[in-house]
Design a protein around this motif. Structure first.
Motif, PDB file in Angstrom:
ATOM      1  N   GLN A 193       2.049   8.273   5.154  1.00 42.21           N
ATOM      2  CA  GLN A 193       2.489   7.484   6.662  1.00 42.21           C
ATOM      3  C   GLN A 193       2.239   8.496   7.598  1.00 42.21           C
ATOM      4  OE1 GLN A 193       5.717   4.682   5.771  1.00 42.21           O
ATOM      5  NE2 GLN A 193       6.547   5.154   8.023  1.00 42.21           N
ATOM      6  N   TYR A 194       1.912   7.871   8.798  1.00 38.17           N
ATOM      7  CA  TYR A 194       1.717   9.017   9.936  1.00 38.17           C
ATOM      8  C   TYR A 194       2.048   8.180  11.279  1.00 38.17           C
ATOM      9  CZ  TYR A 194      -1.615  11.319   7.011  1.00 38.17           C
ATOM     10  OH  TYR A 194      -2.313  11.805   6.024  1.00 38.17           O
ATOM     11  N   SER A 195       2.805   8.540  11.954  1.00 40.62           N
ATOM     12  CA  SER A 195       3.148   8.108  13.427  1.00 40.62           C
ATOM     13  C   SER A 195       1.903   8.030  14.159  1.00 40.62           C
ATOM     14  CB  SER A 195       3.975   9.085  14.105  1.00 40.62           C
ATOM     15  OG  SER A 195       3.960   8.638  15.397  1.00 40.62           O
ATOM     16  N   LYS A 196       1.662   6.778  14.678  1.00 41.24           N
ATOM     17  CA  LYS A 196       0.201   6.739  15.504  1.00 41.24           C
ATOM     18  C   LYS A 196       0.379   7.519  16.534  1.00 41.24           C
ATOM     19  CE  LYS A 196       0.079   1.755  14.489  1.00 41.24           C
ATOM     20  NZ  LYS A 196      -0.153   0.334  14.857  1.00 41.24           N
ATOM     21  N   ASP A 197       1.227   8.238  16.973  1.00 44.99           N
ATOM     22  CA  ASP A 197       0.981   9.362  17.862  1.00 44.99           C
ATOM     23  C   ASP A 197       0.651  10.642  17.415  1.00 44.99           C
ATOM     24  OD1 ASP A 197       1.764   7.647  20.221  1.00 44.99           O
ATOM     25  OD2 ASP A 197       3.997   8.354  19.932  1.00 44.99           O
ATOM     26  N   LEU A 254       0.964  -1.139  -0.034  1.00 46.04           N
ATOM     27  CA  LEU A 254       0.090   0.080   0.154  1.00 46.04           C
ATOM     28  C   LEU A 254       1.006   1.324  -0.108  1.00 46.04           C
ATOM     29  CD1 LEU A 254      -3.047   0.879   0.158  1.00 46.04           C
ATOM     30  CD2 LEU A 254      -2.804   1.020   2.619  1.00 46.04           C
ATOM     31  N   ARG A 255       2.073   1.183   0.581  1.00 48.40           N
ATOM     32  CA  ARG A 255       2.804   2.548   0.952  1.00 48.40           C
ATOM     33  C   ARG A 255       3.451   2.684  -0.583  1.00 48.40           C
ATOM     34  NH1 ARG A 255       5.487  -1.747   2.044  1.00 48.40           N
ATOM     35  NH2 ARG A 255       7.669  -2.312   1.342  1.00 48.40           N
ATOM     36  N   THR A 256       3.550   1.900  -1.464  1.00 49.29           N
ATOM     37  CA  THR A 256       3.984   2.271  -2.741  1.00 49.29           C
ATOM     38  C   THR A 256       2.954   2.797  -3.909  1.00 49.29           C
ATOM     39  OG1 THR A 256       3.806  -0.062  -3.761  1.00 49.29           O
ATOM     40  CG2 THR A 256       5.762   0.267  -2.281  1.00 49.29           C
ATOM     41  N   LEU A 257       1.636   2.755  -3.317  1.00 47.46           N
ATOM     42  CA  LEU A 257       0.619   3.326  -4.307  1.00 47.46           C
ATOM     43  C   LEU A 257       1.128   4.760  -4.741  1.00 47.46           C
ATOM     44  CD1 LEU A 257      -2.941   2.315  -3.160  1.00 47.46           C
ATOM     45  CD2 LEU A 257      -1.755   1.921  -5.453  1.00 47.46           C
ATOM     46  N   ARG A 258       0.564   5.011  -5.846  1.00 47.37           N
ATOM     47  CA  ARG A 258       1.102   6.536  -6.373  1.00 47.37           C
ATOM     48  C   ARG A 258      -0.519   7.282  -6.783  1.00 47.37           C
ATOM     49  NH1 ARG A 258       4.853   4.554 -11.003  1.00 47.37           N
ATOM     50  NH2 ARG A 258       2.858   3.606 -11.276  1.00 47.37           N
ATOM     51  N   SER A 259      -0.437   8.509  -6.721  1.00 47.87           N
ATOM     52  CA  SER A 259      -1.553   9.324  -6.658  1.00 47.87           C
ATOM     53  C   SER A 259      -1.767   9.027  -8.290  1.00 47.87           C
ATOM     54  CB  SER A 259      -1.293  10.721  -6.881  1.00 47.87           C
ATOM     55  OG  SER A 259      -1.194  11.015  -5.512  1.00 47.87           O
ATOM     56  N   GLY A 260      -3.319   8.851  -8.606  1.00 49.86           N
ATOM     57  CA  GLY A 260      -3.653   8.459  -9.955  1.00 49.86           C
ATOM     58  C   GLY A 260      -3.972   7.027 -10.026  1.00 49.86           C
ATOM     59  N   ALA A 261      -3.599   6.141  -9.437  1.00 54.85           N
ATOM     60  CA  ALA A 261      -3.712   4.588  -9.365  1.00 54.85           C
ATOM     61  C   ALA A 261      -5.264   4.435  -9.014  1.00 54.85           C
ATOM     62  CB  ALA A 261      -3.147   4.026  -8.318  1.00 54.85           C
ATOM     63  N   ASP A 262      -5.897   3.224  -9.898  1.00 55.18           N
ATOM     64  CA  ASP A 262      -7.125   3.099  -9.607  1.00 55.18           C
ATOM     65  C   ASP A 262      -7.327   2.103  -8.453  1.00 55.18           C
ATOM     66  OD1 ASP A 262      -8.252   4.311 -11.858  1.00 55.18           O
ATOM     67  OD2 ASP A 262      -7.808   2.666 -13.193  1.00 55.18           O
ATOM     68  N   VAL A 263      -8.554   2.051  -7.866  1.00 57.97           N
ATOM     69  CA  VAL A 263      -9.040   1.423  -6.795  1.00 57.97           C
ATOM     70  C   VAL A 263     -10.321   0.836  -7.362  1.00 57.97           C
ATOM     71  CG1 VAL A 263      -9.462   0.817  -4.486  1.00 57.97           C
ATOM     72  CG2 VAL A 263      -7.450   2.096  -4.931  1.00 57.97           C
ATOM     73  N   LEU A 264     -10.686  -0.418  -7.676  1.00 63.05           N
ATOM     74  CA  LEU A 264     -11.954  -0.766  -8.088  1.00 63.05           C
ATOM     75  C   LEU A 264     -12.485  -1.556  -7.174  1.00 63.05           C
ATOM     76  CD1 LEU A 264     -10.413  -2.073 -11.435  1.00 63.05           C
ATOM     77  CD2 LEU A 264     -11.532  -0.029 -11.178  1.00 63.05           C
ATOM     78  N   VAL A 265     -13.703  -1.582  -6.697  1.00 61.07           N
ATOM     79  CA  VAL A 265     -14.721  -2.067  -5.739  1.00 61.07           C
ATOM     80  C   VAL A 265     -15.858  -2.485  -6.323  1.00 61.07           C
ATOM     81  CG1 VAL A 265     -16.006  -2.007  -3.560  1.00 61.07           C
ATOM     82  CG2 VAL A 265     -13.712  -0.670  -3.843  1.00 61.07           C
ATOM     83  N   ASP A 266     -16.030  -3.995  -6.555  1.00 57.22           N
ATOM     84  CA  ASP A 266     -17.502  -4.551  -6.830  1.00 57.22           C
ATOM     85  C   ASP A 266     -18.333  -4.873  -5.479  1.00 57.22           C
ATOM     86  OD1 ASP A 266     -16.247  -4.983  -9.374  1.00 57.22           O
ATOM     87  OD2 ASP A 266     -16.004  -6.929  -9.121  1.00 57.22           O
ATOM     88  N   ARG A 267     -19.289  -4.306  -5.604  1.00 59.11           N
ATOM     89  CA  ARG A 267     -20.520  -4.182  -4.573  1.00 59.11           C
ATOM     90  C   ARG A 267     -21.613  -5.361  -4.920  1.00 59.11           C
ATOM     91  NH1 ARG A 267     -22.191   1.398  -2.671  1.00 59.11           N
ATOM     92  NH2 ARG A 267     -24.045   0.921  -4.145  1.00 59.11           N
ATOM     93  N   ALA A 268     -22.349  -5.666  -3.690  1.00 63.93           N
ATOM     94  CA  ALA A 268     -23.174  -6.581  -3.923  1.00 63.93           C
ATOM     95  C   ALA A 268     -24.296  -6.437  -4.651  1.00 63.93           C
ATOM     96  CB  ALA A 268     -23.642  -7.068  -2.347  1.00 63.93           C
ATOM     97  N   ASP A 269     -24.608  -5.192  -5.073  1.00 67.86           N
ATOM     98  CA  ASP A 269     -25.790  -4.770  -5.868  1.00 67.86           C
ATOM     99  C   ASP A 269     -25.285  -4.938  -7.321  1.00 67.86           C
ATOM    100  OD1 ASP A 269     -24.086  -2.537  -6.306  1.00 67.86           O
ATOM    101  OD2 ASP A 269     -25.484  -1.037  -5.336  1.00 67.86           O
ATOM    102  N   GLY A 270     -24.149  -5.250  -7.719  1.00 67.88           N
ATOM    103  CA  GLY A 270     -23.727  -5.464  -9.148  1.00 67.88           C
ATOM    104  C   GLY A 270     -22.840  -4.510  -9.547  1.00 67.88           C
ATOM    105  N   THR A 271     -22.985  -3.138  -8.765  1.00 68.73           N
ATOM    106  CA  THR A 271     -22.077  -2.254  -9.111  1.00 68.73           C
ATOM    107  C   THR A 271     -20.643  -2.182  -8.886  1.00 68.73           C
ATOM    108  OG1 THR A 271     -24.035  -0.671  -8.441  1.00 68.73           O
ATOM    109  CG2 THR A 271     -22.073   0.675  -8.886  1.00 68.73           C
TER     110      THR A 271
END
Length: 188
Positions: free
Chosen positions: A137-141, A109-126
């Motif tokens: 990346q953030y320190s938990k604090d 995940l840390r290597t993803l770049r802006s503009g990358a696609d993330v595709l999600v199929d949903r139970a409604d067929g969409t």
């Protein structure tokens, strides 16, 4: 509707979360975006980092108000108090960077770049297409609770995993990696 949420473990931070999107919240007229009704995710694909999984679990809160984390390297957890992917607001998906000496779903995940696609199929067929806008990346604090979980006018995703150095004493990573993505289109 405000609530308190503390995250721990792989997807976590020790900051409280307030300002979760209210059901039926109305965006400003100049920022209205197309959003979908509720429907759970059935498949997640992130071609740039080789993610293709249909293994999802709902994540709730533990008695101490921390978010549950998914079990196993291949499981993606959806925080069930957040919108489903495609609904208005930030939908929260969490997965491990590694699990019991196995690469986790969000290992790269840390290597993803802006503009990358993330595709999600949903139970409604969409099928919903999101585009990554940033990966941080953030320190938990110093976790930016409002930025990650706060209200947004459109449909967005927050993909969360661990990062940074591993703290052997705490048996946890010191940081979180968060990928932010905005809905671009839907079909189906």
């Amino acid at each position: 509707m405000a609530f308190l949420l503390l995250l721990t473990g792989c997807g976590g931070t020790d900051r409280s979360i307030a300002g979760h999107a209210e059901a039926g919240a109305v965006p400003q007229a100049d920022d209205v975006r197309t959003v979908l009704g509720p429907s759970p995710a059935t498949r997640l694909r992130i071609p740039e980092i080789g993610v293709d999984t249909g293994t999802f679990v709902d994540l709730g809160l533990k008695p101490d108000n921390t978010m549950e984390v998914p079990e196993g390297a291949e499981t993606v957890g959806w925080y069930d108090a957040s919108p489903t992917p495609g609904e208005r607001g930030p939908s929260i998906l969490a997965a491990h960077v590694d699990w019991q000496n196995q690469k986790g779903v969000f290992f790269d995940l840390r290597t993803l770049r802006s503009g990358a696609d993330v595709l999600v199929d949903r139970a409604d067929g969409t099928e919903v297409r999101f585009e990554v806008t940033e990966v941080e990346q953030y320190s938990k604090d110093d976790f930016p609770t409002e930025k990650v979980y706060g209200d947004v006018s459109g449909a967005e995703l927050r993909l969360i995993t661990c990062g940074g150095d591993f703290d052997r004493g705490a048996q946890s990573y010191r940081d979180n990696v968060v990928a932010y993505a905005t809905m671009i289109s839907s079909d189906g």
